[in-house]
Scaffold this active site. Structure first.
Site, mmCIF file in Angstrom:
data_model
loop_
_atom_site.group_PDB
_atom_site.id
_atom_site.type_symbol
_atom_site.label_atom_id
_atom_site.label_comp_id
_atom_site.label_asym_id
_atom_site.label_seq_id
_atom_site.Cartn_x
_atom_site.Cartn_y
_atom_site.Cartn_z
ATOM 1 C CG ASP A 1 -0.351 -0.100 2.535
ATOM 2 O OD1 ASP A 1 -0.122 0.951 3.154
ATOM 3 O OD2 ASP A 1 -0.089 -1.226 2.985
ATOM 4 C CD GLU B 1 -3.764 4.068 10.987
ATOM 5 O OE1 GLU B 1 -2.703 4.259 11.611
ATOM 6 O OE2 GLU B 1 -3.842 4.168 9.743
#
Length: 280
Positions: free
Chosen positions: A85, A176
Site C-alpha cells: 500500500d 487508527e
C-alpha cells in the site's frame, strides 16, 4: 620452654540469603535471555543467512532483523497473495519497476490512500490510481478517518474523489485514532454513518482497516458484519489469523521502483478467491 600459640580459625563471612537470591535471579534472567536469542536465531536461520550474507550491500543494512521477519512471513504464506500500500509519503513511484518483493514473491495488489478527513485529498492519489490500473495491479482506495471531524463530510470527500471500476477492491475505511472530543460510543456512531453512506453509494460493503489492538478492543464485535484488514508488525507474529481478510505485517519493506519504505500485506486466500472480492 616456648609457649605454644593456638591459632584462631579464620572468620568466614556469612553470605546472606538475599545475596544468594539476587545472584540466582540474575543467572536465571541471563539464561532465559540467552535461550530466547538462540531460539530466535535458530528459527530465523534461513532468513538471517539470506539477508545478512547476500543482501549486506542493500538499503536495509540498518534493519536486517525486520527484513529477516519479512522473509520468514512470506515463506510461511506461499499459498497466499501478497500486495502493498502507498500514499503521497512514498513520493514519486516508478510503477514499471514494481513486480515483486526481492524477486521472491510477486506483488499482485495495491491499496492507495485517496482521502483523509473531510477535505484532504492525497496529492499522489490520482497518479497512483491511474498507474496501478495500467500496470495490472488489483487496486483499492482507502480513506484515513479523522475521529473529530464530521463522518458524512468525510464520506462525501471520498465519494467525490474515488470512482471505482470493475475489478477494483471495495472502499476501505482506515481508522487508527481515538477521539479527543467525543466518547467511543459517539465514534462508533460516526463510523457507522460513514460506512452506510459509502455502502449506499458504491453498492458494496466497505472493508475496515485498523491495528490489531484497536480491532480487538471494539471493532471486532461491534462491526462484525464487515471484513477487516488488520495491521500487526509484532516480530513474533508470523501467521495470518483466520478472521483477518488482509494482514499488514510490515511497514519496512523495500521494493524496486519505490524509494521509501513500504507496507506489505497478505490476502487470506488464493488468487482466485481474491478476484471474487473485487467490484463487478
Amino acid at each position: 620452654m616456648a609457649k605454644t600459640t593456638t591459632r584462631k580459625p579464620p572468620i568466614r563471612k556469612k553470605t546472606s540469603k538475599k545475596t544468594n537470591s539476587f545472584f540466582s535471579a540474575k543467572f536465571f534472567i541471563i539464561s532465559i535471555s540467552f535461550l530466547l536469542i538462540v531460539t530466535a536465531v535458530f528459527h530465523y536461520r534461513n532468513a538471517i543467512l539470506y539477508y545478512f550474507s547476500f543482501k549486506s550491500d542493500k538499503i536495509y543494512k540498518e534493519d536486517k532483523m525486520a527484513q529477516a521477519r519479512i522473509f520468514q512471513v512470506l515463506k510461511n504464506h506461499q499459498d497466499k497473495v501478497v500486495g502493498f500500500d502507498v500514499s503521497q509519503f512514498q513520493g514519486n513511484i516508478n510503477w514499471k519497476e514494481i513486480d515483486s518483493v526481492e524477486h521472491l514473491v510477486p506483488l499482485q495488489f495495491v491499496f492507495i490512500r485517496a482521502t483523509a478527513g473531510n477535505d484532504k485529498v492525497d496529492s499522489k492519489f490520482k497518479e497512483n490510481w491511474k498507474n496501478a490500473k495500467e500496470h495490472n495491479f488489483i487496486r483499492g482506495a482507502y480513506h484515513y478517518y479523522r475521529p473529530n471531524e464530521n463522518s458524512l463530510e468525510q464520506a462525501n470527500n471520498f465519494i467525490k474523489t474515488v470512482k471505482l471500476q470493475k475489478g477494483d477492491f471495495p472502499p476501505v475505511l482506515d481508522i487508527e485514532q481515538l477521539p479527543k472530543n467525543q466518547s467511543i460510543d459517539s465514534l462508533k456512531v460516526g463510523l457507522k454513518r460513514f460506512l452506510k453512506k459509502i455502502d449506499e453509494h458504491y453498492k458494496v460493503k466497505p472493508i475496515i482497516y485498523s491495528g490489531e489492538k484497536y480491532y480487538t478492543s471494539f471493532l471486532k464485535e461491534e462491526f462484525s458484519e464487515y471484513t477487516f484488514w488488520v495491521a500487526n508488525y509484532n516480530f513474533w507474529v508470523e501467521d495470518i489469523k483466520d478472521d483477518w481478510l488482509f494482514w499488514q505485517f510490515s511497514e519496512k519493506a523495500s521494493i524496486e521502483g519505490i524509494t521509501e519504505k513500504v507496507d506489505l500485506n497478505i490476502y487470506n486466500g488464493t488468487p482466485k478467491m481474491l478476484l471474487y472480492l473485487t467490484v463487478e
